[in-house]
Design an enzyme around this catalytic site. Structure first.
Site, mmCIF file in Angstrom:
data_model
loop_
_atom_site.group_PDB
_atom_site.id
_atom_site.type_symbol
_atom_site.label_atom_id
_atom_site.label_comp_id
_atom_site.label_asym_id
_atom_site.label_seq_id
_atom_site.Cartn_x
_atom_site.Cartn_y
_atom_site.Cartn_z
ATOM 1 C CG HIS A 109 23.047 -33.724 -47.636
ATOM 2 N ND1 HIS A 109 24.086 -34.564 -47.973
ATOM 3 C CD2 HIS A 109 21.927 -34.481 -47.734
ATOM 4 C CE1 HIS A 109 23.602 -35.759 -48.272
ATOM 5 N NE2 HIS A 109 22.300 -35.731 -48.127
ATOM 6 C CG HIS A 151 20.486 -37.347 -43.949
ATOM 7 N ND1 HIS A 151 20.545 -38.696 -44.220
ATOM 8 C CD2 HIS A 151 20.698 -36.723 -45.141
ATOM 9 C CE1 HIS A 151 20.778 -38.888 -45.505
ATOM 10 N NE2 HIS A 151 20.878 -37.707 -46.093
ATOM 11 C CG HIS A 197 17.295 -35.914 -48.987
ATOM 12 N ND1 HIS A 197 17.341 -36.973 -49.866
ATOM 13 C CD2 HIS A 197 18.456 -35.976 -48.277
ATOM 14 C CE1 HIS A 197 18.473 -37.639 -49.700
ATOM 15 N NE2 HIS A 197 19.163 -37.059 -48.737
ATOM 16 C CG ASN A 249 21.457 -36.813 -51.738
ATOM 17 O OD1 ASN A 249 22.405 -36.941 -50.968
ATOM 18 N ND2 ASN A 249 21.091 -37.770 -52.571
ATOM 19 C CB ILE A 257 20.823 -42.430 -50.730
ATOM 20 C CG1 ILE A 257 22.274 -42.792 -51.020
ATOM 21 C CG2 ILE A 257 20.428 -41.151 -51.451
ATOM 22 C CD1 ILE A 257 22.697 -44.110 -50.474
#
Length: 881
Positions: A537, A542, A728, A732, A881
């Site tokens: 993740h 990110h 993602h 997520n 997010i």
């Protein structure tokens, strides 16, 4: 406001004052004049903005004083020799009726008119300069010009915050929605294009402020607080410090006294960390985020919240205690504790934590994994299924040799190969031998051994007590995975070079053996949970995407085709990453408190980044690397899955193919030849900076595409879009559905497997649930951890999904628009296919014993309702997010 009843009179006064103001600006006076009507769509600064309660009133006063919002059109066709060949400027015009337009109490777009005097001999406007003479900033969305000579209309997509002119040392310039390669840019616009990129790069100096529009790089040097003592110091990630890492956005804050390499942190509760203003959440997104982020700041209550835990402090005594989290049955603290809490946290947070009923707080939604059946998560079938359709379905790999071998350096770590024998698993293989299973490609592994073993000595020196794990599984004829054995490994007590100390556990259903097997699965799940959060993740989506965000804004003009292709997939990424550094991955932050590597979490992810390969982030390449697919040109996606019922891979390949087709059609329009790619100076600078600066610690690797051909461009852009959107989404938005119930995916183990003859072993036999709960994540960590993943799993109500754009007129080129519509249509077909497969009983892994359909890669392209929350479906365009 008091101005509205006299709006007509005020407007006339403003017009008179503006006439005097306009005469001060040099424009164009020659040629045939024509009135061009324009429509400006913008969002005024919210009058309820807690940063500036008087913004709207002061802006109206500025209008009365002749300090309005001016726009000056720039010709795309005729250059001004007296201005270094820049496009000729039209006369200054002012946004009309600002005063008579009511300010909104919420974030709301407002439409204004503007009238330009335009010389027909100047051709078509290709850009404009805007000057904000008000007190406060506003969000400029679009400008549309009607009846432009030779054109029906000219559209400018702006989507940018414009601050007062005194905040800038340059003019704010916006371009029309035409798309140009650098070599094709009209000569009058070239300097404007080049200068805008120079402004965005900044000079690398000073602390950046909210109005600065600077995209620059820095190391991860803001995670620790060394001035607060050694316990809060953390190594700098990135650069020559020995901890390779992608770069993050620079803020320019001052350095700490204790460590000149570390940057000072903001106060814990501050979310005002610098990112370029256009990268910040929208008002709506920020409101959504803040409402749920209040829960994630739960750690400020520690240790006062310990008083909430009745019976045994910090323990769940039964599974009923865990279930009570979802029934609102956690009691409020006593009056003394409430008093302490009130002194430590803002009233807004108190309102969220202490609910209106006056009795309960922290009631969580019921996670999907226990909605249909409260105990199905315990089954071996569900344990295996979640490796294919859970929140971390990207680790499982095919076993090519037995026993599994380690890639750790034996000179440093000794013998780290697996101790699992044929005898351990032979009796549970449905009549197959191990060799037959390998030959038929039915033996698989969830391997968290090599990634964790180098850090276990450090990790287990804290309150954590965990293992490195290997889990072997058999692919059965019905497509499900059957666990065969779990190996739990520790470093040798006499030193790493002596190798690993391994224990092997095999499936059992009853008695103490069944309880031990459940614990073994929990230790494996702890490893998978930590690796998922830190690597699958955080690191692999990110962190690795942020350098692309920065480089794209620094090196590609907003009118560059690749900027327009990639920009939607960067929305909110820098902002959410900044928040992560502030409250999530920082020293003693939420992640360190809730995931087993604790203070060594980011250091461990740095070690794994050493093996990151950009080209292997492509889904087909990833599947081939893990051995769960084989090359097969007869298949639509070029690969054949070894596990036919692999929901993540099945849906993912469909999404990957749709993205790749869209990117290829788009790039082919602008780059019909490879020579155009090689000669595109912006594109080459972008790729050079991504490789050599943004991912500078991996710059010398041979696998980087050279960016000399269209295939390399298509491959690279497809990977970026895939990682930022579908990958993602897959890792997520399933967090709360699966891990919102912590026993299913515990994040911490607090004691080792009990040994026979010990009190812990006796407790395991007599009170298995109590022993299980004492081993996994504690009560306080659970409250904090579940709060976190509830936030991370929520879709914002202003989400923009794959196949959607937030501004319809993002380009004026018809063929790219048509290609994008074809992309959207492909995604709609994929949506229908996913629903059909989830309803097909042949595919056991798509729903499983817990009756949770796999929808994490359901695009949600056709849903324009902007439904937010824990939907468990939808692929946002970006890591938002």
């Amino acid at each position: 406001m008091g101005f509205c009843p006299i709006s007509q009179m005020v407007s006339r006064v403003v017009e008179m004052l503006c006439v005097r103001h306009k005469t001060k600006v040099k424009g164009v006076d020659d040629g045939k004049k024509k009135k061009i009507k324009g429509t400006v769509v913008l969002m005024k600064k919210n009058v309820l903005d807690f940063n500036d309660m008087t913004a709207s009133a002061i802006d109206r006063v500025c209008e009365l004083l002749g300090k309005g919002v001016s726009i000056q059109l720039i010709s795309a066709d005729h250059a001004d020799p007296a201005n270094e060949g820049r496009g000729k400027l039209g006369k200054v015009a002012y946004v009309e009726n600002w005063i008579s337009s009511k300010a909104s109490l919420t974030a709301k777009e407002t439409e204004f008119t503007i009238t330009f005097d335009w010389d027909e001999n100047m051709g078509c406007p290709g850009a404009f300069i805007i000057r904000n003479h008000h007190h406060s900033q506003f969000y400029l969305k679009t400008l549309t010009l009607k009846d432009v000579p030779g054109h029906d209309s000219v559209h400018f997509v702006c989507n940018s915050w414009v601050y007062p002119t005194h905040r800038y040392k340059y003019d704010r310039v916006f371009f029309s929605n035409k798309t140009y390669l650098p070599c094709e840019t009209p000569e009058p616009l070239r300097k404007f294009r080049e200068e805008e990129l120079i402004n965005l790069r900044g000079n690398g100096e000073g602390e950046l402020k909210e109005w600065d529009r600077v995209y620059d790089y820095d190391y991860y040097n803001d995670l620790g607080s060394p001035d607060d003592g050694p316990a809060y110091a953390r190594p700098v990630l990135g650069g020559s410090q020995g901890y390779p890492y992608p770069r993050r956005g620079r803020t320019g804050r001052k350095r700490t006294k204790a460590d000149p390499n570390s940057e000072k942190r903001l106060p814990l509760l501050s979310l005002n960390i610098y990112v370029p203003r256009d990268e910040r959440f929208s008002h709506l997104k920020f409101s959504d985020f803040l409402a749920y982020a209040l829960k994630s700041l739960f750690q400020v209550l520690h240790p006062e919240i310990a008083s909430l835990c009745d019976k045994t402090i910090n323990e769940f005594d039964t599974f009923d205690d865990v279930d009570n989290l979802y029934k609102g049955s956690v009691k409020l603290p006593d009056a003394k504790t409430v008093s302490k809490i009130r002194d430590r946290i803002p009233s807004a947070m108190l309102k969220e934590l202490f609910r209106n009923d006056g009795e309960r707080f922290m009631k969580f939604p019921l996670p999907d994994v226990i909605k249909d059946d409260k105990s199905a998560w315990r089954s071996d079938e569900e344990f295996g299924r979640e490796m294919l359709a859970g929140v971390n379905p990207i680790i499982i790999s095919h076993i090519r040799e037995f026993p599994p071998a380690s890639n750790l350096d034996p000179k440093v770590y000794g013998n780290q190969n697996s101790s699992i024998t044929r005898d351990d698993i032979q009796g549970n293989m449905n009549g197959l031998t191990v060799d037959e299973a390998i030959e038929k490609k039915k033996l698989f592994i969830l391997d968290h051994h090599d990634a964790l073993m180098p850090y276990l000595q450090k990790i287990n020196s804290t309150t954590t007590k965990t293992y490195a794990s290997r889990t072997l599984l058999l692919l059965q004829d019905d497509g499900t995975l059957k666990p065969l054995a779990i190996e739990l490994s520790l470093p040798h007590p006499q030193g790493d070079h002596h190798g690993a100390v391994n224990k092997v556990f095999t499936p059992a259903e009853h008695g103490i053996e069944g309880t031990i097997w459940q614990l073994a699965k929990a230790y494996a799940a702890v490893n998978d949970s930590g690796y998922h959060q830190l690597v699958s993740h955080w690191l692999n989506t990110h962190a690795v995407i942020e350098p692309f965000v920065i480089a794209t804004n620094r090196q590609l003009s907003v009118i560059h085709p690749i900027y327009k292709l990639l920009h939607p997939h960067y929305r909110d990424t820098m902002n959410i990453n900044a928040y992560a550094r502030q409250i999530l991955i920082n020293a003693d932050g939420v992640l360190e408190r809730t995931v087993f590597p604790a203070r060594y979490a980011l250091e461990m992810s740095s070690g794994i980044y050493k093996n990151w390969v950009f080209t292997e982030q492509a889904l087909p390449a990833d599947l081939l690397k893990r051995g769960v697919a084989e090359p097969d040109s007869s298949q639509p996606h070029g690969v054949r899955l070894l596990i036919e019922d692999y929901p993540f891979a099945v849906d993912g390949l469909e999404i990957w193919s749709a993205i790749e087709t869209w990117v290829r059609e788009y790039c082919s329009f602008y780059y019909p030849t490879d020579e155009l790619i090689q000669g595109d100076n912006e594109l080459q600078s972008w790729w050079h900076e991504v490789r050599n600066v943004g991912h500078g610690d991996r710059k010398d690797e041979p696998w980087w595409p050279e960016m000399q051909t269209r295939d390399e461009l298509v491959q690279s852009c497809t990977i970026v879009i895939w990682v930022a959107s579908a990958l993602h989404a897959a890792v997520n938005f399933g967090q709360y559905p699966y891990a919102g119930y912590l026993p299913n995916r515990p994040t911490v183990s607090r004691r080792f497997m009990p040994e026979p003859g010990t009190p812990e072993y006796a407790e395991l036999a007599e009170h298995p649930d109590v022993a299980f709960l004492k081993t996994i994540t504690a009560q306080l960590q659970t409250l904090l951890g579940v709060s976190l993943i509830e936030i991370l799993s929520r879709h914002s109500t202003d989400e923009v999904y794959l196949g959607q754009r937030d501004t319809p007129g993002w380009t004026s080129d018809d063929e790219p628009l048509a290609a994008f519509e074809r992309f959207r249509e492909r995604l709609i077909k994929i949506e229908k296919k996913i629903i059909e497969m989830n309803d097909d009983k042949r595919w056991k892994n798509r729903v499983g014993p817990v009756n949770l359909p796999y929808t994490l890669l359901y695009p949600n392209t056709t849903d324009y309702s902007r439904e937010g929350g824990l939907t468990g479906k939808g692929i946002p365009n970006s890591i938002s997010i």
